[in-house]
Design a protein around this motif. Structure first.
Motif, mmCIF file in Angstrom:
data_model
loop_
_atom_site.group_PDB
_atom_site.id
_atom_site.type_symbol
_atom_site.label_atom_id
_atom_site.label_comp_id
_atom_site.label_asym_id
_atom_site.label_seq_id
_atom_site.Cartn_x
_atom_site.Cartn_y
_atom_site.Cartn_z
ATOM 1 N N PRO A 36 36.372 34.572 51.568
ATOM 2 C CA PRO A 36 37.787 34.736 51.945
ATOM 3 C C PRO A 36 38.689 33.692 51.303
ATOM 4 C CG PRO A 36 36.489 33.933 53.803
ATOM 5 C CD PRO A 36 35.516 34.315 52.745
ATOM 6 N N LEU A 37 38.162 32.508 51.034
ATOM 7 C CA LEU A 37 38.937 31.486 50.329
ATOM 8 C C LEU A 37 39.325 31.971 48.939
ATOM 9 C CD1 LEU A 37 39.907 28.536 49.670
ATOM 10 C CD2 LEU A 37 37.525 28.047 49.076
ATOM 11 N N ILE A 38 38.357 32.486 48.186
ATOM 12 C CA ILE A 38 38.628 32.970 46.834
ATOM 13 C C ILE A 38 39.595 34.153 46.874
ATOM 14 C CG2 ILE A 38 37.582 33.953 44.760
ATOM 15 C CD1 ILE A 38 36.936 30.985 45.273
ATOM 16 N N GLU A 39 39.429 35.027 47.848
ATOM 17 C CA GLU A 39 40.334 36.174 47.966
ATOM 18 C C GLU A 39 41.769 35.716 48.210
ATOM 19 O OE1 GLU A 39 38.704 38.507 51.070
ATOM 20 O OE2 GLU A 39 37.057 39.318 49.864
ATOM 21 N N ALA A 40 41.940 34.727 49.090
ATOM 22 C CA ALA A 40 43.286 34.231 49.387
ATOM 23 C C ALA A 40 43.917 33.584 48.158
ATOM 24 C CB ALA A 40 43.225 33.229 50.545
ATOM 25 N N ILE A 41 43.125 32.834 47.399
ATOM 26 C CA ILE A 41 43.645 32.188 46.187
ATOM 27 C C ILE A 41 44.034 33.243 45.157
ATOM 28 C CG2 ILE A 41 42.983 30.756 44.221
ATOM 29 C CD1 ILE A 41 41.334 29.066 46.160
ATOM 30 N N ASN A 42 43.159 34.220 44.937
ATOM 31 C CA ASN A 42 43.476 35.293 43.984
ATOM 32 C C ASN A 42 44.752 36.027 44.376
ATOM 33 O OD1 ASN A 42 41.538 35.325 41.859
ATOM 34 N ND2 ASN A 42 39.997 36.114 43.263
ATOM 35 N N HIS A 43 44.883 36.315 45.666
ATOM 36 C CA HIS A 43 46.057 37.057 46.150
ATOM 37 C C HIS A 43 47.335 36.249 45.929
ATOM 38 C CE1 HIS A 43 48.425 39.769 48.595
ATOM 39 N NE2 HIS A 43 48.832 38.744 49.336
ATOM 40 N N ARG A 44 47.311 34.972 46.298
ATOM 41 C CA ARG A 44 48.531 34.159 46.181
ATOM 42 C C ARG A 44 48.893 33.901 44.721
ATOM 43 N NH1 ARG A 44 53.425 33.536 47.256
ATOM 44 N NH2 ARG A 44 54.227 31.389 47.313
ATOM 45 N N LEU A 45 47.925 33.599 43.883
ATOM 46 C CA LEU A 45 48.235 33.327 42.480
ATOM 47 C C LEU A 45 48.715 34.584 41.767
ATOM 48 C CD1 LEU A 45 45.385 30.854 41.407
ATOM 49 C CD2 LEU A 45 47.660 30.357 42.307
ATOM 50 N N THR A 46 48.205 35.738 42.187
ATOM 51 C CA THR A 46 48.706 36.995 41.619
ATOM 52 C C THR A 46 50.153 37.223 42.044
ATOM 53 O OG1 THR A 46 46.472 37.934 41.633
ATOM 54 C CG2 THR A 46 48.311 39.472 41.460
ATOM 55 N N GLN A 47 50.468 36.915 43.320
ATOM 56 C CA GLN A 47 51.847 37.028 43.794
ATOM 57 C C GLN A 47 52.794 36.141 42.988
ATOM 58 O OE1 GLN A 47 51.693 36.028 47.995
ATOM 59 N NE2 GLN A 47 52.024 38.180 48.564
ATOM 60 N N LEU A 48 52.342 34.935 42.659
ATOM 61 C CA LEU A 48 53.172 33.974 41.927
ATOM 62 C C LEU A 48 53.240 34.281 40.440
ATOM 63 C CD1 LEU A 48 51.927 30.686 43.650
ATOM 64 C CD2 LEU A 48 54.160 31.790 43.974
ATOM 65 N N GLY A 49 52.484 35.264 39.967
ATOM 66 C CA GLY A 49 52.467 35.585 38.545
ATOM 67 C C GLY A 49 51.641 34.618 37.724
ATOM 68 N N LEU A 50 50.813 33.803 38.388
ATOM 69 C CA LEU A 50 49.976 32.837 37.675
ATOM 70 C C LEU A 50 48.633 33.432 37.276
ATOM 71 C CD1 LEU A 50 50.718 29.668 39.836
ATOM 72 C CD2 LEU A 50 51.744 30.332 37.642
ATOM 73 N N LEU A 51 48.326 34.597 37.806
ATOM 74 C CA LEU A 51 47.125 35.326 37.426
ATOM 75 C C LEU A 51 47.489 36.796 37.315
ATOM 76 C CD1 LEU A 51 44.127 33.994 39.579
ATOM 77 C CD2 LEU A 51 44.486 33.698 37.136
ATOM 78 N N PRO A 52 46.917 37.485 36.349
ATOM 79 C CA PRO A 52 47.104 38.943 36.314
ATOM 80 C C PRO A 52 46.299 39.584 37.425
ATOM 81 C CG PRO A 52 45.543 38.277 34.634
ATOM 82 C CD PRO A 52 46.072 37.001 35.247
ATOM 83 N N PRO A 53 46.628 40.812 37.810
ATOM 84 C CA PRO A 53 45.794 41.506 38.797
ATOM 85 C C PRO A 53 44.362 41.586 38.290
ATOM 86 C CG PRO A 53 47.843 42.700 38.417
ATOM 87 C CD PRO A 53 47.785 41.618 37.380
ATOM 88 N N PRO A 54 43.384 41.532 39.205
ATOM 89 C CA PRO A 54 41.984 41.610 38.770
ATOM 90 C C PRO A 54 41.733 42.858 37.942
ATOM 91 C CG PRO A 54 42.129 41.044 41.099
ATOM 92 C CD PRO A 54 43.511 41.423 40.657
ATOM 93 N N VAL A 55 40.988 42.673 36.852
ATOM 94 C CA VAL A 55 40.658 43.796 35.977
ATOM 95 C C VAL A 55 39.512 44.577 36.583
ATOM 96 C CG1 VAL A 55 41.457 42.615 33.916
ATOM 97 C CG2 VAL A 55 39.093 42.348 34.639
ATOM 98 N N LEU A 56 39.346 45.809 36.111
ATOM 99 C CA LEU A 56 38.238 46.621 36.569
ATOM 100 C C LEU A 56 36.936 46.011 36.091
ATOM 101 C CD1 LEU A 56 39.644 50.186 35.890
ATOM 102 C CD2 LEU A 56 39.484 49.004 38.084
ATOM 103 N N PRO A 57 35.858 46.143 36.862
ATOM 104 C CA PRO A 57 34.571 45.580 36.449
ATOM 105 C C PRO A 57 34.144 46.129 35.097
ATOM 106 C CG PRO A 57 34.493 46.323 38.732
ATOM 107 C CD PRO A 57 35.792 46.813 38.155
ATOM 108 N N TYR A 58 33.631 45.248 34.253
ATOM 109 C CA TYR A 58 33.152 45.660 32.938
ATOM 110 C C TYR A 58 31.780 46.294 33.084
ATOM 111 C CZ TYR A 58 30.567 41.314 33.447
ATOM 112 O OH TYR A 58 29.768 40.318 33.920
ATOM 113 N N GLU A 59 31.502 47.180 32.159
ATOM 114 C CA GLU A 59 30.190 47.826 32.172
ATOM 115 C C GLU A 59 29.720 48.033 30.745
ATOM 116 O OE1 GLU A 59 30.131 51.447 34.361
ATOM 117 O OE2 GLU A 59 29.621 50.425 36.203
ATOM 118 N N SER A 60 28.432 48.115 30.585
ATOM 119 C CA SER A 60 27.844 48.447 29.294
ATOM 120 C C SER A 60 28.155 49.904 28.973
ATOM 121 C CB SER A 60 26.331 48.223 29.353
ATOM 122 O OG SER A 60 25.697 48.884 28.291
ATOM 123 N N PRO A 61 28.300 50.248 27.693
ATOM 124 C CA PRO A 61 28.521 51.656 27.357
ATOM 125 C C PRO A 61 27.369 52.552 27.783
ATOM 126 C CG PRO A 61 28.085 50.348 25.384
ATOM 127 C CD PRO A 61 28.327 49.390 26.510
#
Length: 314
Positions: free
Chosen positions: A143-168
């Motif tokens: 929950p700590l990481i989730e809160a940090i991701n949410h707040r930094l995304t709100q502030l424009g300091l991080l882009p929204p999380p990208v979709l998970p990468y996968e092998s072709p």
């Protein structure tokens, strides 16, 4: 803790062994002399459940000593920074990386008005004070990481999380199509529909059929991604179920809510325990299988002997 090449950092996993991250967009390691010391490497290992998900978002992290305990220093793109620490006053008596709770603040050396508390799950020292909702999570990192991701995304300091990468080689998970409507009188082949269980069963089948450890790691990513993975969302589900139970405003509803909150915490703790499994899976190299002895030494047909010359009689 050396770096092999310019763009290929290495991490220490739970056993303090180096794990190559490959092409993952992970932030570089700190650049100071302590990085090569055993004591700092042990501190880094103890805090890897905090630093790894943040570094995967491109944020540079370091371990420093705060007022009374070691803290995680996170550099942000606008020259502000995060301090993620255990309780400092009074100090925590638990081992580094495993405190009673976490407090995350955003600060700026020159712009003090930017100071804000992003997350605080530390227990209150006032027995009469109402506990913060975050305090239910204690020292859980998820929950700590989730809160940090949410707040930094709100502030424009991080882009929204990208979709998970996968092998072709691994097809993206597709939503389960809705079950076609059937006549109510039709009772043939009717059974319970478990859409989400079936989706996970399909993921397991894909894991069994993968062609490489990189493919298996991509599927592990679907489960273990700190924000959008299955475990993270399962924790959110049980927490939401606990809040729903509280709406009954009955004693059993509150008891059930605590029971479900404990389940959510256990699931998040499981995610923290397994946080390096994806990288370790990707770093594996399959051992080539040697042919069996019979395959290595094929049977040969019996030799063809020349026929004996004819005997002449006198």
């Amino acid at each position: 803790m050396a770096v092999d090449g310019e763009d290929t950092p290495v991490l220490f996993d739970g056993d303090a062994r180096q794990v190559r991250v490959g092409a993952s967009p992970i932030a570089s390691l700190p650049d100071h002399g302590n990085v090569n010391t055993v004591w700092w490497q042990e501190l880094w290992r103890r805090h890897s459940h905090i630093t790894t998900p943040l570094r995967q978002r491109g944020l540079e992290c370091d371990i420093e000593f705060g007022l009374s305990a070691y803290v995680v220093h996170v550099s942000l793109p606008d020259d502000s920074y995060l301090i993620i620490s255990p309780p400092q006053e009074p100090p925590s008596h638990r081992l580094p990386g495993d405190p009673e709770g976490w407090i995350a603040t955003r600060q700026h050396s020159d712009q003090h008005e930017l100071f804000e508390v992003i997350y605080d799950s530390t227990p209150s020292n006032d027995p009469g004070a109402r506990q913060r909702r975050e305090a239910l999570h204690g020292g859980s990192a998820q929950p700590l990481i989730e809160a940090i991701n949410h707040r930094l995304t709100q502030l424009g300091l991080l882009p929204p999380p990208v979709l998970p990468y996968e092998s072709p080689h691994v097809h993206s998970a597709q939503p389960t199509p809705p079950t076609p409507a059937r006549d109510a009188s039709d009772t043939s082949d009717r059974g319970p529909v478990h859409v989400y269980g079936d989706a996970l069963r399909d993921l397991t089948d894909r894991l069994n059929g993968t062609e490489s450890h990189a493919d298996a790691a991509a599927l592990l990513h679907q489960i273990l991604e700190p924000c959008d993975g299955l475990l993270a969302q399962l924790g959110e589900f049980f927490e939401a179920a606990g809040e729903k139970a509280k709406e009954a405003e009955e004693d059993d509803g509150f008891d059930l809510s605590y029971y479900l909150a404990d389940a959510a915490a256990e699931i998040r703790n499981l995610g923290e325990v397994l946080h390096v499994a994806e990288d370790r899976m990707r770093a594996l190299t399959p051992t080539p299988r040697l042919p069996s002895a019979s395959a290595r030494t094929p049977s040969l047909p019996p030799p063809v002997l020349p026929s004996a010359p004819p005997r002449h009689t006198r």
